[in-house]
Design an enzyme around this catalytic site. Sequence first.
Site, PDB file in Angstrom:
ATOM      1  N   HIS A  20      -3.595  -0.487  -6.569  1.00 53.77           N
ATOM      2  CA  HIS A  20      -2.645  -1.612  -6.479  1.00 53.77           C
ATOM      3  C   HIS A  20      -1.841  -1.481  -5.187  1.00 53.77           C
ATOM      4  O   HIS A  20      -0.995  -0.607  -5.058  1.00 53.77           O
ATOM      5  CB  HIS A  20      -1.687  -1.624  -7.678  1.00 53.77           C
ATOM      6  CG  HIS A  20      -0.778  -2.816  -7.691  1.00 53.77           C
ATOM      7  ND1 HIS A  20      -0.663  -3.655  -8.778  1.00 53.77           N
ATOM      8  CD2 HIS A  20       0.052  -3.326  -6.761  1.00 53.77           C
ATOM      9  CE1 HIS A  20       0.196  -4.621  -8.506  1.00 53.77           C
ATOM     10  NE2 HIS A  20       0.656  -4.438  -7.279  1.00 53.77           N
ATOM     11  N   HIS A  60      -0.103  -3.709  -1.593  1.00 52.16           N
ATOM     12  CA  HIS A  60       0.188  -4.904  -0.779  1.00 52.16           C
ATOM     13  C   HIS A  60       0.152  -4.500   0.688  1.00 52.16           C
ATOM     14  O   HIS A  60       0.811  -3.521   1.071  1.00 52.16           O
ATOM     15  CB  HIS A  60       1.584  -5.445  -1.092  1.00 52.16           C
ATOM     16  CG  HIS A  60       1.763  -5.836  -2.526  1.00 52.16           C
ATOM     17  ND1 HIS A  60       1.602  -7.129  -2.981  1.00 52.16           N
ATOM     18  CD2 HIS A  60       2.082  -5.099  -3.624  1.00 52.16           C
ATOM     19  CE1 HIS A  60       1.821  -7.173  -4.292  1.00 52.16           C
ATOM     20  NE2 HIS A  60       2.112  -5.945  -4.709  1.00 52.16           N
ATOM     21  N   LYS A 101      -5.863 -11.742 -10.102  1.00 48.51           N
ATOM     22  CA  LYS A 101      -4.511 -11.281 -10.409  1.00 48.51           C
ATOM     23  C   LYS A 101      -3.745 -12.381 -11.116  1.00 48.51           C
ATOM     24  O   LYS A 101      -3.649 -13.504 -10.622  1.00 48.51           O
ATOM     25  CB  LYS A 101      -3.785 -10.912  -9.108  1.00 48.51           C
ATOM     26  CG  LYS A 101      -2.311 -10.521  -9.281  1.00 48.51           C
ATOM     27  CD  LYS A 101      -2.144  -9.154  -9.942  1.00 48.51           C
ATOM     28  CE  LYS A 101      -0.680  -8.844 -10.220  1.00 48.51           C
ATOM     29  NZ  LYS A 101      -0.094  -7.863  -9.333  1.00 48.51           N
ATOM     30  N   HIS A 117       0.396  -8.868 -13.796  1.00 45.94           N
ATOM     31  CA  HIS A 117       1.826  -8.568 -13.620  1.00 45.94           C
ATOM     32  C   HIS A 117       2.479  -8.887 -14.957  1.00 45.94           C
ATOM     33  O   HIS A 117       2.689 -10.054 -15.284  1.00 45.94           O
ATOM     34  CB  HIS A 117       2.444  -9.392 -12.483  1.00 45.94           C
ATOM     35  CG  HIS A 117       3.881  -9.043 -12.234  1.00 45.94           C
ATOM     36  ND1 HIS A 117       4.320  -8.376 -11.121  1.00 45.94           N
ATOM     37  CD2 HIS A 117       4.985  -9.230 -13.009  1.00 45.94           C
ATOM     38  CE1 HIS A 117       5.627  -8.169 -11.204  1.00 45.94           C
ATOM     39  NE2 HIS A 117       6.055  -8.690 -12.340  1.00 45.94           N
ATOM     40  N   HIS A 170       1.374  -1.621 -12.805  1.00 49.24           N
ATOM     41  CA  HIS A 170       2.690  -0.985 -12.623  1.00 49.24           C
ATOM     42  C   HIS A 170       3.540  -1.002 -13.908  1.00 49.24           C
ATOM     43  O   HIS A 170       4.609  -1.593 -13.947  1.00 49.24           O
ATOM     44  CB  HIS A 170       3.471  -1.604 -11.459  1.00 49.24           C
ATOM     45  CG  HIS A 170       3.415  -3.110 -11.357  1.00 49.24           C
ATOM     46  ND1 HIS A 170       3.791  -3.945 -12.373  1.00 49.24           N
ATOM     47  CD2 HIS A 170       3.036  -3.910 -10.341  1.00 49.24           C
ATOM     48  CE1 HIS A 170       3.637  -5.196 -11.978  1.00 49.24           C
ATOM     49  NE2 HIS A 170       3.183  -5.206 -10.756  1.00 49.24           N
ATOM     50  N   ASP A 221       1.515   0.213  -5.737  1.00 48.61           N
ATOM     51  CA  ASP A 221       2.308  -1.000  -5.549  1.00 48.61           C
ATOM     52  C   ASP A 221       3.178  -0.895  -4.296  1.00 48.61           C
ATOM     53  O   ASP A 221       4.270  -1.463  -4.258  1.00 48.61           O
ATOM     54  CB  ASP A 221       3.165  -1.319  -6.781  1.00 48.61           C
ATOM     55  CG  ASP A 221       3.627  -2.775  -6.789  1.00 48.61           C
ATOM     56  OD1 ASP A 221       3.076  -3.582  -6.015  1.00 48.61           O
ATOM     57  OD2 ASP A 221       4.542  -3.095  -7.566  1.00 48.61           O
TER      58      ASP A 221
HETATM   59  O1  DOR Z   1       8.383  -5.158  -6.229  1.00 49.09           O
HETATM   60  C1  DOR Z   1       7.418  -5.883  -6.097  1.00 49.09           C
HETATM   61  N1  DOR Z   1       6.987  -6.282  -4.879  1.00 49.09           N
HETATM   62  N2  DOR Z   1       6.780  -6.323  -7.185  1.00 49.09           N
HETATM   63  C2  DOR Z   1       5.806  -7.229  -7.113  1.00 49.09           C
HETATM   64  O2  DOR Z   1       5.279  -7.575  -8.129  1.00 49.09           O
HETATM   65  C3  DOR Z   1       5.433  -7.833  -5.823  1.00 49.09           C
HETATM   66  C4  DOR Z   1       5.750  -6.948  -4.719  1.00 49.09           C
HETATM   67  C5  DOR Z   1       5.670  -7.629  -3.368  1.00 49.09           C
HETATM   68  O3  DOR Z   1       4.689  -8.305  -3.094  1.00 49.09           O
HETATM   69  O4  DOR Z   1       6.605  -7.454  -2.571  1.00 49.09           O
HETATM   70 ZN    ZN Z   2       2.355  -5.408  -6.665  1.00 51.39          ZN
END
Ligand code: DOR
Ligand code: ZN
Length: 347
Positions: A18, A20, A103, A140, A178, A251
């Site tokens: 997971h 980004h 997702k 999520h 998460h 995450d």
């Molecule tokens: O804290 C988070 N940041 N939770 C999420 O679900 C998305 C993520 C983000 O993309 O910044």
């Molecule tokens: Zn995330």
Amino acid sequence: MTSSAQNTLVLTRPDDWHLHVRDGAAMAAVVPATARQFARAIVMPNLRPPVMTAEQASGYRDRIRAVVPAGARFEPLMVLYLTDNTPADEVVRAKAMGAVAFKLYPAGATTNSDAGVTDLRKTYKALEAIQREGLVLCVHGEVTDGDVDVFDREKAFIDDKLIPLRRDFPELKIVFEHITTQEAAQYVNESDRFVGATITPQHLLYNRNAIFMGGVRPHYYCLPILKREVHRLALVQAAISGDAKFFLGTDSAPHASQLKENASGCAGCYTAPCAIELYAEAFEAAGALDKLEGFASFYGADFYGLPRNTDQITLVREDWTVPESLPFGEAEIKPLRGGEVLHWRLR
Ligand code: DOR
Ligand code: ZN
């Protein structure tokens, strides 16, 4: 495998289930941090606009591959963003281009989730196809109802959304992303083999006090938000249990520091620069370093039906200071634990 002196930790190369990485210059700034530790990562599709089609996912994968440093072998695993209007055909196209998952963001749950699902029933045709094609649904797991306390939104999601969803799609592979609560850990533990869960380093290391220690600390703010100590302890128990349903997903969610140190700060902890070290710290604190490899390197691949990695990484016991701030396109970014000393270091 741990050496007798416990000063070296050799692990099969882990994967991040997971992650980004954003896009453009920001992406170029963060991908190398992940590529130096992890062989593969599930890349979240919450760009603006979101990655909603197989074609968009394929283009995004090309852009990520283009910023992997020469010499690193890193493979982004693509995820499409499920919407109320995702056609079943898109699922077939996604599978054909090598995507591994869709997702589910409940609309409004978190960063760039406005295009998310407003009513699960609207996605049933797509979910049938995801189940049939053997793709994974990454979830999520928070309700978005403003009346529900922000600390209770994960538990409410289990009761109101996840249990009915699993009743309707018993063979849909779901990753409860998460997880942050005792209830979620218990739910996953008691589920069948179609359900797994990822756990972040921050949820293993911190409880909600971290957000308020000596003043508001925006770099500890993520969603789902950190919970009470009892929940952190339950997550640690799940992670070190050796139960293959629980696996690593950082995450890591990079935001420019001025957008976190802000009157309306963005949610997300940027952990990529020291992710595996943070997990090592958490597992060591629990006296379970020997359980890290299964969690970090085996169980996620097994759940996704992908081969385990065969090369290795080495962590050494060595103090180092996480950089306080790093370049992030035109901006700067502050990693979690920036300016602080860690005791494990990736060699
Ligand atoms: O804290 C988070 N940041 N939770 C999420 O679900 C998305 C993520 C983000 O993309 O910044
Ligand atoms: Zn995330």
